[in-house]
Design a protein around this motif. Structure first.
Motif, PDB file in Angstrom:
ATOM      1  N   ILE A   8       0.886  -1.209   0.142  1.00  0.00           N
ATOM      2  CA  ILE A   8       0.093  -0.014   0.133  1.00  0.00           C
ATOM      3  C   ILE A   8       0.821   1.263  -0.014  1.00  0.00           C
ATOM      4  CG2 ILE A   8      -1.918   1.324   1.418  1.00  0.00           C
ATOM      5  CD1 ILE A   8      -2.469  -1.351   2.698  1.00  0.00           C
ATOM      6  N   PHE A   9       0.567   1.988  -1.044  1.00  0.00           N
ATOM      7  CA  PHE A   9       1.486   3.394  -0.615  1.00  0.00           C
ATOM      8  C   PHE A   9       0.453   4.497  -0.830  1.00  0.00           C
ATOM      9  CE2 PHE A   9       1.691   2.948  -5.534  1.00  0.00           C
ATOM     10  CZ  PHE A   9       1.207   4.230  -6.055  1.00  0.00           C
ATOM     11  N   ASP A  10       0.831   5.687  -0.185  1.00  0.00           N
ATOM     12  CA  ASP A  10       0.153   7.085  -0.231  1.00  0.00           C
ATOM     13  C   ASP A  10       1.368   7.958  -0.284  1.00  0.00           C
ATOM     14  OD1 ASP A  10      -1.944   8.827  -0.379  1.00  0.00           O
ATOM     15  OD2 ASP A  10      -1.592   8.959   1.937  1.00  0.00           O
ATOM     16  N   SER A  11       0.936   9.202  -0.500  1.00  0.00           N
ATOM     17  CA  SER A  11       1.756  10.399  -0.297  1.00  0.00           C
ATOM     18  C   SER A  11       1.679  10.934   0.936  1.00  0.00           C
ATOM     19  CB  SER A  11       1.018  11.652  -1.238  1.00  0.00           C
ATOM     20  OG  SER A  11      -0.098  11.931  -0.916  1.00  0.00           O
ATOM     21  N   GLY A  12       2.049   9.984   1.756  1.00  0.00           N
ATOM     22  CA  GLY A  12       2.186  10.195   3.559  1.00  0.00           C
ATOM     23  C   GLY A  12       1.243   9.371   4.318  1.00  0.00           C
ATOM     24  N   VAL A  13       0.952  10.021   5.169  1.00  0.00           N
ATOM     25  CA  VAL A  13       0.154   9.034   6.258  1.00  0.00           C
ATOM     26  C   VAL A  13      -1.269   8.697   6.157  1.00  0.00           C
ATOM     27  CG1 VAL A  13       1.708  10.079   8.263  1.00  0.00           C
ATOM     28  CG2 VAL A  13      -0.561  11.163   7.636  1.00  0.00           C
ATOM     29  N   GLY A  14      -1.803   9.571   5.159  1.00  0.00           N
ATOM     30  CA  GLY A  14      -3.131   9.377   4.957  1.00  0.00           C
ATOM     31  C   GLY A  14      -3.939   8.015   4.504  1.00  0.00           C
ATOM     32  N   GLN A  24      -8.420  -4.884   8.561  1.00  0.00           N
ATOM     33  CA  GLN A  24      -9.841  -5.330   9.459  1.00  0.00           C
ATOM     34  C   GLN A  24     -10.259  -6.208   8.657  1.00  0.00           C
ATOM     35  OE1 GLN A  24     -12.337  -2.044  11.186  1.00  0.00           O
ATOM     36  NE2 GLN A  24     -14.123  -3.615  11.188  1.00  0.00           N
ATOM     37  N   LEU A  25     -10.540  -6.404   7.436  1.00  0.00           N
ATOM     38  CA  LEU A  25     -11.227  -7.212   6.354  1.00  0.00           C
ATOM     39  C   LEU A  25     -10.310  -8.512   6.300  1.00  0.00           C
ATOM     40  CD1 LEU A  25     -13.738  -7.808   5.219  1.00  0.00           C
ATOM     41  CD2 LEU A  25     -12.820  -6.756   3.067  1.00  0.00           C
ATOM     42  N   LEU A  26      -8.929  -8.308   6.336  1.00  0.00           N
ATOM     43  CA  LEU A  26      -8.080  -9.287   5.746  1.00  0.00           C
ATOM     44  C   LEU A  26      -6.964  -9.453   6.848  1.00  0.00           C
ATOM     45  CD1 LEU A  26      -7.925  -8.211   2.051  1.00  0.00           C
ATOM     46  CD2 LEU A  26      -9.269 -10.068   3.008  1.00  0.00           C
ATOM     47  N   PRO A  27      -7.432  -9.925   8.080  1.00  0.00           N
ATOM     48  CA  PRO A  27      -6.313  -9.847   9.099  1.00  0.00           C
ATOM     49  C   PRO A  27      -5.468 -11.015   9.027  1.00  0.00           C
ATOM     50  CG  PRO A  27      -8.539 -10.941   9.819  1.00  0.00           C
ATOM     51  CD  PRO A  27      -8.544 -10.348   8.578  1.00  0.00           C
ATOM     52  N   HIS A  28      -5.535 -11.765   8.162  1.00  0.00           N
ATOM     53  CA  HIS A  28      -4.426 -12.811   8.035  1.00  0.00           C
ATOM     54  C   HIS A  28      -3.447 -12.678   6.710  1.00  0.00           C
ATOM     55  CE1 HIS A  28      -6.756 -15.380  10.708  1.00  0.00           C
ATOM     56  NE2 HIS A  28      -7.654 -15.298   9.912  1.00  0.00           N
ATOM     57  N   GLU A  29      -3.625 -11.543   6.161  1.00  0.00           N
ATOM     58  CA  GLU A  29      -2.556 -10.726   5.171  1.00  0.00           C
ATOM     59  C   GLU A  29      -1.431  -9.919   5.819  1.00  0.00           C
ATOM     60  OE1 GLU A  29      -2.829 -11.854   1.991  1.00  0.00           O
ATOM     61  OE2 GLU A  29      -4.752 -12.669   1.920  1.00  0.00           O
ATOM     62  N   LYS A  30      -0.307 -10.277   5.425  1.00  0.00           N
ATOM     63  CA  LYS A  30       0.505  -9.416   5.604  1.00  0.00           C
ATOM     64  C   LYS A  30       0.512  -7.810   4.848  1.00  0.00           C
ATOM     65  CE  LYS A  30       5.603  -8.627   6.134  1.00  0.00           C
ATOM     66  NZ  LYS A  30       7.068  -9.389   5.975  1.00  0.00           N
ATOM     67  N   THR A  31       0.745  -6.826   5.534  1.00  0.00           N
ATOM     68  CA  THR A  31       0.706  -5.793   4.753  1.00  0.00           C
ATOM     69  C   THR A  31       2.017  -4.989   5.003  1.00  0.00           C
ATOM     70  OG1 THR A  31      -0.496  -4.814   6.605  1.00  0.00           O
ATOM     71  CG2 THR A  31      -1.978  -5.325   4.872  1.00  0.00           C
ATOM     72  N   ILE A  32       2.230  -4.005   3.771  1.00  0.00           N
ATOM     73  CA  ILE A  32       3.461  -3.227   4.115  1.00  0.00           C
ATOM     74  C   ILE A  32       2.836  -2.020   3.558  1.00  0.00           C
ATOM     75  CG2 ILE A  32       5.746  -2.614   3.183  1.00  0.00           C
ATOM     76  CD1 ILE A  32       6.193  -5.662   2.449  1.00  0.00           C
ATOM     77  N   ASN A  57       7.454   4.294  -5.966  1.00  0.00           N
ATOM     78  CA  ASN A  57       6.854   3.659  -4.912  1.00  0.00           C
ATOM     79  C   ASN A  57       6.622   2.445  -5.120  1.00  0.00           C
ATOM     80  OD1 ASN A  57       6.784   6.085  -3.246  1.00  0.00           O
ATOM     81  ND2 ASN A  57       4.681   6.802  -3.976  1.00  0.00           N
ATOM     82  N   THR A  58       6.063   2.194  -6.550  1.00  0.00           N
ATOM     83  CA  THR A  58       5.495   0.561  -6.762  1.00  0.00           C
ATOM     84  C   THR A  58       6.946  -0.203  -6.639  1.00  0.00           C
ATOM     85  OG1 THR A  58       3.871   1.310  -7.972  1.00  0.00           O
ATOM     86  CG2 THR A  58       4.735  -0.449  -9.040  1.00  0.00           C
ATOM     87  N   GLU A  59       7.872   0.421  -7.548  1.00  0.00           N
ATOM     88  CA  GLU A  59       9.227  -0.411  -7.576  1.00  0.00           C
ATOM     89  C   GLU A  59       9.834  -0.821  -6.147  1.00  0.00           C
ATOM     90  OE1 GLU A  59      11.120  -1.746 -10.030  1.00  0.00           O
ATOM     91  OE2 GLU A  59       9.565  -0.892 -11.666  1.00  0.00           O
ATOM     92  N   TYR A  60       9.609  -0.217  -5.145  1.00  0.00           N
ATOM     93  CA  TYR A  60      10.114  -0.208  -3.826  1.00  0.00           C
ATOM     94  C   TYR A  60       9.191  -1.611  -3.110  1.00  0.00           C
ATOM     95  CZ  TYR A  60      12.048   0.064   0.709  1.00  0.00           C
ATOM     96  OH  TYR A  60      12.524  -0.084   2.198  1.00  0.00           O
ATOM     97  N   LEU A  61       8.126  -1.324  -3.378  1.00  0.00           N
ATOM     98  CA  LEU A  61       7.006  -2.381  -2.817  1.00  0.00           C
ATOM     99  C   LEU A  61       7.374  -3.731  -3.639  1.00  0.00           C
ATOM    100  CD1 LEU A  61       3.705  -0.401  -2.584  1.00  0.00           C
ATOM    101  CD2 LEU A  61       5.009  -1.459  -0.508  1.00  0.00           C
TER     102      LEU A  61
END
Length: 262
Positions: A8-14, A24-32, A57-61
């Motif tokens: 997941i990427f965004d221009s900051g914290v939003g 919340q919907l996918l608690p068994h998924e690892k998220t970055i 951002n995509t390349e880093y993820l």
């Protein structure tokens, strides 16, 4: 690939407002989560720069092994997701203002859209608005200065409330009954918005819909993690980790944020 993380990427914290719904919907998924706070806000940047940042951002993820990427930024979605999908084989989930439900459910036939300049001026926004809001009075307002206040840790400040009071005046005069939040930072302003808006104005953001769409795409592509683990999410910021930590710790959870100059 199913045990690989959701990026997941965004221009900051939003975009953490999106991350919370996904987690919340996918608690068994690892998220970055990637907070490109150094370059916030995207909304006032030229289209080509928005695209360059989205590819960066995509390349880093991708370097972290992500199996799907959520562009948790309205401006990046409306200006760059077509190019991202054309350049990479993995699925991308975008976020754009929820004009459709607001227009279909409006009784006053007047809705407000609070978004960045980059979103409101995009072709995708114009196309969506044209499809669903032809017979609706749509009051578009650029939320200039709001992202900077949220990124500065001032989402609950008097300064933010005063700015919102001024920005919302055109909508109040038109008696809107729905307010669409067209920036993933803005859900963090809902407590202040509720103080300003009449009680019968419905506030709509896209977080829950994005989470549902993410789950559907994972299922369609056989990428859903079927383990019963609860992986620890990872957070990266290239500016001020403390601001991001404050946002994601607001509900009692404690997560470490890594500083990374990506």
């Amino acid at each position: 690939m199913s045990i690989h993380p959701i990026g997941i990427f965004d221009s900051g914290v939003g975009g953490t407002s999106i991350w919370k719904e996904v987690n919340q919907l996918l608690p068994h998924e690892k998220t970055i989560y990637l907070a490109d706070s150094t370059n916030a806000p995207y909304g006032e940047k030229p289209v080509e720069e928005i695209r360059q940042l989205s590819f960066k951002n995509t390349e880093y993820l991708l370097s972290l092994g992500c199996k799907i990427i959520i562009v948790a930024c309205n401006t990046a979605t409306t200006n760059a997701i077509r190019e991202l999908r054309a350049s990479y084989s993995l699925p991308f989930i975008g976020i754009e203002p929820a004009i459709k439900p607001a227009a279909l459910n409006s009784k006053s036939k007047a809705i407000g859209i609070l978004a960045t300049k980059g979103t409101l001026s995009s072709a995708l926004f114009s196309q969506t608005s044209g499809l669903y809001a032809n017979d609706i009075d749509v009051i578009e307002v650029e939320g200039n200065g709001l992202v900077e206040l949220i990124e500065g840790g001032k989402k609950d400040s008097v300064e933010t409330e005063k700015l919102l009071q001024r920005l919302l005046q055109p909508m109040l005069l038109k008696k809107i009954d729905h307010l669409v939040l067209g920036c993933s930072h803005y859900p963090y302003l809902i407590p202040v918005l509720k103080k300003i808006l009449p009680a019968d104005v419905h506030i709509i953001d896209s977080g829950e819909a994005v989470a549902r769409q993410t789950k559907a795409v994972l299922e369609k592509n056989n990428l859903l993690n079927t383990t019963t683990d609860f992986p620890e999410p990872q957070f990266f910021s290239n500016k001020n980790p403390a601001i991001l930590e404050d946002i994601i710790d607001s509900e009692g959870n404690k997560y470490a944020v890594n500083f990374q100059d990506f």
